[in-house]
Enzyme design. Structure first.
Site, PDB file in Angstrom:
ATOM      1  N   GLU A  72       0.810  -1.218   0.000  1.00  0.00           N
ATOM      2  CA  GLU A  72       0.000   0.000   0.000  1.00  0.00           C
ATOM      3  C   GLU A  72       0.844   1.269   0.000  1.00  0.00           C
ATOM      4  O   GLU A  72       0.591   2.207  -0.749  1.00  0.00           O
ATOM      5  CB  GLU A  72      -0.898   0.024   1.250  1.00  0.00           C
ATOM      6  CG  GLU A  72      -2.071  -0.918   1.193  1.00  0.00           C
ATOM      7  CD  GLU A  72      -2.948  -0.761   2.423  1.00  0.00           C
ATOM      8  OE1 GLU A  72      -3.262   0.382   2.788  1.00  0.00           O
ATOM      9  OE2 GLU A  72      -3.319  -1.782   3.018  1.00  0.00           O
ATOM     10  N   ASP A  84      -2.077  -4.073   3.767  1.00  0.00           N
ATOM     11  CA  ASP A  84      -2.179  -4.234   5.217  1.00  0.00           C
ATOM     12  C   ASP A  84      -3.020  -5.447   5.607  1.00  0.00           C
ATOM     13  O   ASP A  84      -4.014  -5.772   4.924  1.00  0.00           O
ATOM     14  CB  ASP A  84      -2.783  -2.980   5.853  1.00  0.00           C
ATOM     15  CG  ASP A  84      -1.786  -1.826   5.899  1.00  0.00           C
ATOM     16  OD1 ASP A  84      -0.593  -2.073   5.666  1.00  0.00           O
ATOM     17  OD2 ASP A  84      -2.204  -0.686   6.179  1.00  0.00           O
ATOM     18  N   ASP A  91      -5.623  -6.394   7.226  1.00  0.00           N
ATOM     19  CA  ASP A  91      -6.924  -6.142   7.838  1.00  0.00           C
ATOM     20  C   ASP A  91      -7.976  -6.075   6.739  1.00  0.00           C
ATOM     21  O   ASP A  91      -7.686  -6.351   5.573  1.00  0.00           O
ATOM     22  CB  ASP A  91      -6.903  -4.850   8.670  1.00  0.00           C
ATOM     23  CG  ASP A  91      -6.444  -3.641   7.863  1.00  0.00           C
ATOM     24  OD1 ASP A  91      -6.478  -3.693   6.615  1.00  0.00           O
ATOM     25  OD2 ASP A  91      -6.047  -2.639   8.478  1.00  0.00           O
ATOM     26  N   GLU A 122      -9.590  -3.555   5.265  1.00  0.00           N
ATOM     27  CA  GLU A 122      -9.321  -2.588   4.201  1.00  0.00           C
ATOM     28  C   GLU A 122      -8.192  -3.091   3.309  1.00  0.00           C
ATOM     29  O   GLU A 122      -8.232  -2.947   2.086  1.00  0.00           O
ATOM     30  CB  GLU A 122      -8.968  -1.223   4.799  1.00  0.00           C
ATOM     31  CG  GLU A 122     -10.121  -0.511   5.467  1.00  0.00           C
ATOM     32  CD  GLU A 122     -11.269  -0.223   4.523  1.00  0.00           C
ATOM     33  OE1 GLU A 122     -11.022   0.197   3.376  1.00  0.00           O
ATOM     34  OE2 GLU A 122     -12.429  -0.435   4.933  1.00  0.00           O
ATOM     35  N   TYR A 144       2.120  -4.434  13.587  1.00  0.00           N
ATOM     36  CA  TYR A 144       0.974  -3.758  12.973  1.00  0.00           C
ATOM     37  C   TYR A 144       0.095  -3.115  14.042  1.00  0.00           C
ATOM     38  O   TYR A 144      -0.215  -3.723  15.063  1.00  0.00           O
ATOM     39  CB  TYR A 144       0.165  -4.753  12.150  1.00  0.00           C
ATOM     40  CG  TYR A 144      -0.856  -4.090  11.268  1.00  0.00           C
ATOM     41  CD1 TYR A 144      -0.477  -3.115  10.345  1.00  0.00           C
ATOM     42  CD2 TYR A 144      -2.200  -4.424  11.359  1.00  0.00           C
ATOM     43  CE1 TYR A 144      -1.404  -2.500   9.529  1.00  0.00           C
ATOM     44  CE2 TYR A 144      -3.141  -3.821  10.537  1.00  0.00           C
ATOM     45  CZ  TYR A 144      -2.735  -2.852   9.633  1.00  0.00           C
ATOM     46  OH  TYR A 144      -3.664  -2.241   8.824  1.00  0.00           O
ATOM     47  N   ARG A 193      -3.029  -1.870  14.024  1.00  0.00           N
ATOM     48  CA  ARG A 193      -4.496  -1.987  14.074  1.00  0.00           C
ATOM     49  C   ARG A 193      -4.841  -3.394  14.551  1.00  0.00           C
ATOM     50  O   ARG A 193      -4.843  -4.345  13.784  1.00  0.00           O
ATOM     51  CB  ARG A 193      -5.110  -1.693  12.708  1.00  0.00           C
ATOM     52  CG  ARG A 193      -4.925  -0.245  12.286  1.00  0.00           C
ATOM     53  CD  ARG A 193      -5.648   0.086  10.994  1.00  0.00           C
ATOM     54  NE  ARG A 193      -5.485   1.481  10.641  1.00  0.00           N
ATOM     55  CZ  ARG A 193      -4.508   1.969   9.876  1.00  0.00           C
ATOM     56  NH1 ARG A 193      -3.611   1.139   9.372  1.00  0.00           N
ATOM     57  NH2 ARG A 193      -4.431   3.258   9.615  1.00  0.00           N
ATOM     58  N   HIS A 246      -3.691 -10.756  14.487  1.00  0.00           N
ATOM     59  CA  HIS A 246      -2.524  -9.921  14.767  1.00  0.00           C
ATOM     60  C   HIS A 246      -2.108 -10.069  16.220  1.00  0.00           C
ATOM     61  O   HIS A 246      -2.919 -10.358  17.094  1.00  0.00           O
ATOM     62  CB  HIS A 246      -2.847  -8.444  14.511  1.00  0.00           C
ATOM     63  CG  HIS A 246      -3.475  -8.185  13.187  1.00  0.00           C
ATOM     64  ND1 HIS A 246      -2.944  -8.654  12.014  1.00  0.00           N
ATOM     65  CD2 HIS A 246      -4.588  -7.505  12.855  1.00  0.00           C
ATOM     66  CE1 HIS A 246      -3.711  -8.265  11.006  1.00  0.00           C
ATOM     67  NE2 HIS A 246      -4.722  -7.575  11.498  1.00  0.00           N
TER      68      HIS A 246
END
Length: 755
Positions: free
Chosen positions: A7, A79, A81, A83, A294, A296, A341
């Site tokens: 990203e 990433d 997750d 999104e 990470y 989040r 995570h």
């Protein structure tokens, strides 16, 4: 050559240093999305989204397609997750004749990167469906509810499935505070003296019951009775050893709460700083390295390898005396935790904050310090205290006083991470020790309303109620702040207050959509989205269940407003010009609020809002202040064209403007003059003005005939000893005359004042 698509350009730069035979490119976030100017959801065709290329991403897409066509293998490392999975899905749709491999980077280190590449997987369709369901739900709610707000309040407003619930939470707290009635109560403290010690203690009980003193007369009566009581003695000395365990490592919400409390970071700033620590920093190693995992996550899990590395570090640096006897693990209270995570931790515990401080910005250092110390503390021993409570009473046991304190006997994890300060150290004193009462202090208090939310406490509230997810908290708070539904207050610093607009929006949504814009419904929706990600619920089933009742409710609400009229807020006072009601209005561009007469345009009165205990009032001003009469003609002529001047309400408040606008664009500030104009022969007054961009400056009211201007407000009652003018300004380097530009030496000033 193999191709890896991530990203972020920063992440691409860091990763490329560790992978040989790879070309690493960045998608720079999403490449396609729902366009902003229309709904773009075919609700009649299984809610099919009409995705479009995001403006400016055409060249990025062209580059990805070109690189992928010549690559031997394609990896997508967006990433890890929801999104990120959506980005991976959309990037994969560009790639022809190859099956992209999905890699999940939980930490941007050499080991983390190589492990992710070696353990690639497939794109998770269930996770993508969960993200797509969320995106479509949010689009439908936003694009259907926002026009309703335009219809029922004013154009340009917006509503959101989750942000409207967050707004309601702030508005409800605002109303709690406004409705709160403080209650008086009193406390009593006394100084006791024995042969060897002096001790202050608080009154806890009166005749065996909790001491509750409601007013001054009760306090004085009890004080007199305490003074007349006899034979005070220590009746109990209780000592207990207490232990304090370290807190769990950071999740996203806990990190946001800590950063808000310690450093007053807004949530979006915390995430931005954490992102930079995750993506990679040059800290003097062979290549940039990601400093944290990470950011989040809502899991407390720490990998076995990381815990082993940490325990070895503690043993080497702090000795085995500080090492927890066994590996300490933490459990999340909620069952819906996503455990893919780890918790947020340093990628390399030996990179201590002090070792890399010179490579980090101040904000990066602060956040890394918190993450590092919190993580290290998790595998250290408990802190130990001797907790002591001393009770003192009179011979009839009418009054019980208590003094508590602690002694820290082993700091344990507190050596690196302190959570709170230990209580006062108490003297050694034996039971039955005689005590003389020497001084009695009664003190008045009032109960306090609930505290206003700030970044940290609002995040905590959202998490506890299941509203949104860790990755969304920052954007939720940012959105309702930017839309001026809530505002940051200066007192208490960083606290949120609901604006008049925010209260009206929330009230309107609650009146018509209380069954959708509420905590319970929104939390249930989050649970359903989790079920989609886990493969236990089909996303179309969720959409169909939601959509039909929502549309029916929406149509009924439009009809209701057409029949009964808009919801509005009114001031307590009537219009001082015509006696009609004063209602809250909002400027078109900025959403700033003011009071306007309900009888507009026949009555053009307008005034400023003053809120007292949550109630809207007309702000009191000098009765001769023409600023209350917006759009009313003044007994002044425009110096440029001769037409009457009028009062206007603009972005920076009230001002004078020519009634001939737009042909004549002359404006003047209506604030009182700050000084006479210092230019010889000019009878103008220097007043506060603003540039086109809003920057304040001081200029002569006779402009353009007199062009005197200054960026500085003059010091009152000071005269220049060089030219005799009265426009002395103060800069960091000293005081200067704005007319002759001479520096005013202190000796000159003193001499002038002494004459």
């Amino acid at each position: 050559m193999k191709l890896l698509i991530v990203e972020s350009p920063t992440k691409a730069k860091t990763i490329s240093k560790y992978l040989k035979g790879f070309h690493v490119v960045a998608s720079v976030g999403h490449i396609i999305d729902l366009p902003e100017n229309k709904l773009s959801i075919d609700v009649e065709n299984d809610f099919k989204p009409d995705y479009k290329v995001i403006k400016g991403k055409e060249k990025v897409i062209e580059k990805i397609e070109k690189e992928a066509s010549s690559a031997t293998e394609v990896y997508i490392g967006s990433d890890p997750d929801r999104e990120g999975e959506a980005i991976a899905w959309h990037v994969a749709s560009l790639i022809k004749d190859k099956e992209p491999r999905r890699v999940l980077f939980h930490e941007i280190t050499k080991k983390g990167i190589i492990d992710a590449i070696e353990n690639y997987t497939e794109i998770d369709e269930k996770l993508f469906n969960s993200q797509q369901a969320r995106r479509i739900l949010d689009r439908i709610v936003g694009y259907r509810l926002s026009p309703f707000l335009w219809f029922s309040i004013k154009k340009g407003l917006s509503a959101g499935r989750v942000q409207s619930v967050a707004l309601k939470i702030v508005v409800d707290r605002e109303r709690e505070i406004a409705a709160f009635k403080p209650e008086e109560y009193w406390t009593v403290k006394a100084d006791f003296k024995s042969i060897e010690n002096i001790l202050d203690a608080s009154l806890e009980k009166i005749k065996g019951k909790k001491a509750e003193i409601k007013n001054a007369s009760e306090a004085e009566k009890i004080k007199s009775e305490i003074e007349n009581a006899l034979d005070y003695r220590v009746i109990s000395v209780e000592k207990k050893q207490k232990k304090e365990s370290p807190l769990p490592p950071f999740t996203t919400s806990l990190l946001q709460q800590e950063a808000a409390k310690k450093y007053h970071f807004p949530t979006d700033k915390t995430m931005k700083v954490a992102q930079s620590l995750y993506e990679g920093k040059d800290v003097g190693e062979e290549a940039p390295v990601g400093l944290i995992t990470y950011m989040r996550t809502d899991s407390f899990r720490i990998s076995d390898d990381a815990n082993k590395e940490l325990r070895d570090f503690i043993k080497d640096i702090y000795s085995k005396d500080y090492l927890s006897p066994s590996v300490r693990k933490f459990k999340n209270k909620k069952g819906n935790t996503q455990d893919a995570h780890e918790a947020i931790r340093p990628t390399n515990v030996s990179l201590t904050p002090e070792k890399i401080k010179s490579y980090l910005t101040t904000d990066e250092y602060k956040l890394y310090l918190s993450i590092w110390t919190r993580f290290v503390a998790t595998q250290m021993k408990d802190a130990l205290f001797n907790k002591t409570a001393i009770d003192i009473s009179d011979s009839k046991n009418n009054f019980l006083f208590r003094k508590t304190g602690s002694i820290l006997i082993f700091d344990g994890f507190r050596k690196v991470y302190s959570t709170k300060t230990a209580d006062e150290l108490l003297p050694e004193i034996a039971e039955n020790t005689s005590m003389n009462i020497e001084n009695i202090l009664t003190q008045q208090h009032f109960t306090k309303p609930p505290a206003r939310f700030n970044d940290g406490s609002l995040v905590k509230e959202l998490e506890e109620k299941g509203i949104g997810r860790p990755s969304t908290y920052a954007s939720i708070i940012k959105n309702i702040t930017l839309r001026k539904y809530i505002e940051r207050l200066t007192e208490p610093k960083g606290a949120f207050g609901a604006t008049e607009l925010g209260m009206l929006v929330s009230d309107t949504l609650q009146k018509h959509f209380a069954d959708i814009i509420n905590v319970k419904f929104t939390a249930k929706m989050e649970e359903d989205l989790d079920l989609i990600a886990e493969g236990q619920l089909e996303w179309l089933d969720l959409m169909n269940t939601f959509y039909t009742p929502f549309v029916e409710k929406l149509e009924g609400s439009f009809s209701n407003v057409r029949e009964k009229g808009r919801d509005e807020l009114f001031a307590e006072e009537p219009c001082p010009k015509c006696g009609s009601r004063l209602k809250v209005k909002f400027s078109k561009k900025t959403n700033n609020s003011f009071l306007g007469c309900e009888n507009w345009p026949k009555c053009k009165f307008a005034g400023q809002i003053e809120k007292i205990d949550g109630v809207i009032h007309l702000k009191k001003t000098d009765e001769n202040d023409a600023s209350q009469n917006v759009n009313e003609e003044l007994d002044e002529k425009c110096p440029k064209c001769g037409k009457p001047m009028v009062i206007k309400n603009g972005r920076y408040g009230l001002f004078k403007a020519c009634s001939g606008y737009p042909e004549c664009k002359h404006i003047e500030n209506i604030e009182a003059p700050v000084s006479p104009c210092p230019i010889d022969g000019c009878d103008g007054k220097v007043t506060l003005k603003r540039t086109k961009r809003g920057k304040p400056f001081y200029g002569c009211s006779n402009y353009p005939k007199c062009e005197f201007v200054s960026w500085y407000k003059p010091i009152e009652n000071e005269i220049c000893p060089h030219c005799g003018k009265s426009y002395i300004i103060e800069k960091k380097t000293g005081k200067f005359c704005e007319v002759c530009k001479q520096k005013i030496e202190e000796t000159e000033k003193d001499g002038k004042n002494n004459n």
